[in-house]
Write a protein that holds these residues in place. Sequence first.
Motif, PDB file in Angstrom:
ATOM      1  N   PHE A 279     -11.214  39.769  31.844  1.00 27.53           N
ATOM      2  CA  PHE A 279     -12.559  39.228  31.618  1.00 27.53           C
ATOM      3  C   PHE A 279     -13.492  40.247  30.978  1.00 27.53           C
ATOM      4  O   PHE A 279     -14.381  39.868  30.220  1.00 27.53           O
ATOM      5  CB  PHE A 279     -13.132  38.642  32.911  1.00 27.53           C
ATOM      6  CG  PHE A 279     -12.427  37.370  33.307  1.00 27.53           C
ATOM      7  CD1 PHE A 279     -12.448  36.258  32.475  1.00 27.53           C
ATOM      8  CD2 PHE A 279     -11.703  37.289  34.471  1.00 27.53           C
ATOM      9  CE1 PHE A 279     -11.772  35.094  32.808  1.00 27.53           C
ATOM     10  CE2 PHE A 279     -11.023  36.131  34.824  1.00 27.53           C
ATOM     11  CZ  PHE A 279     -11.058  35.029  33.986  1.00 27.53           C
TER      12      PHE A 279
ATOM     13  N   ALA B   7     -15.636  33.347  36.703  1.00 24.85           N
ATOM     14  CA  ALA B   7     -16.134  34.393  35.811  1.00 24.85           C
ATOM     15  C   ALA B   7     -17.327  33.903  35.000  1.00 24.85           C
ATOM     16  O   ALA B   7     -18.246  34.676  34.717  1.00 24.85           O
ATOM     17  CB  ALA B   7     -15.014  34.860  34.883  1.00 24.85           C
TER      18      ALA B   7
ATOM     19  N   TYR C  51     -18.343  37.216  28.995  1.00 20.72           N
ATOM     20  CA  TYR C  51     -18.346  37.567  30.416  1.00 20.72           C
ATOM     21  C   TYR C  51     -19.445  38.552  30.761  1.00 20.72           C
ATOM     22  O   TYR C  51     -19.596  39.598  30.120  1.00 20.72           O
ATOM     23  CB  TYR C  51     -16.987  38.149  30.812  1.00 20.72           C
ATOM     24  CG  TYR C  51     -16.875  38.565  32.258  1.00 20.72           C
ATOM     25  CD1 TYR C  51     -17.063  37.656  33.290  1.00 20.72           C
ATOM     26  CD2 TYR C  51     -16.565  39.871  32.597  1.00 20.72           C
ATOM     27  CE1 TYR C  51     -16.946  38.034  34.619  1.00 20.72           C
ATOM     28  CE2 TYR C  51     -16.430  40.260  33.917  1.00 20.72           C
ATOM     29  CZ  TYR C  51     -16.630  39.343  34.920  1.00 20.72           C
ATOM     30  OH  TYR C  51     -16.511  39.726  36.233  1.00 20.72           O
TER      31      TYR C  51
END
Length: 160
Positions: free
Chosen positions: A115, A100, A121
């Motif tokens: 996420f 991620a 992110y």
Amino acid sequence: MKNRMRAKSSSRKRQLTLLAEIALLFMIAIAIGATIAALSDSIDDGLVEERISGDFRSENEQGEYAGFILPDSDSRYYSKEELDELPTWDLYLAHNEIYARHGRKFDREDLAAYFASCDWYEPLYSPEEFDAMPSPLNEFEQKNSEVMAELRRGRNDPNL
């Protein structure tokens, strides 16, 4: 006589369809309950706590590392013993956190939702695009990912 048989057959099909739909809804409810239970294991009174270098610190105490399960997974090797201390759910998230960080998107709803809630992110690449490009992982991330995958296999992690 034929009309009665057709009517009974049609009625029976509707009953079976209805039962199948009820069973499907029941299975979905069980899956949602399991997901909620797994998420609640990693939440303590509404404050997410993360495992960092052998101790727990809340997001407010982490400063720049807020939102990471393993903030140093890109800059140091975690030992198998350290990683083995993580609950299975946290290990699952930490393993995927490595990818991620490099913008990998996730098809799994639990990962996508988790996420998406992380400030750091930035989803850039579909799983297919990410897998097709040269690996962006550095040597720390590669080794940490290998160790996490090994531990998850040893635990028979259903998310692996």
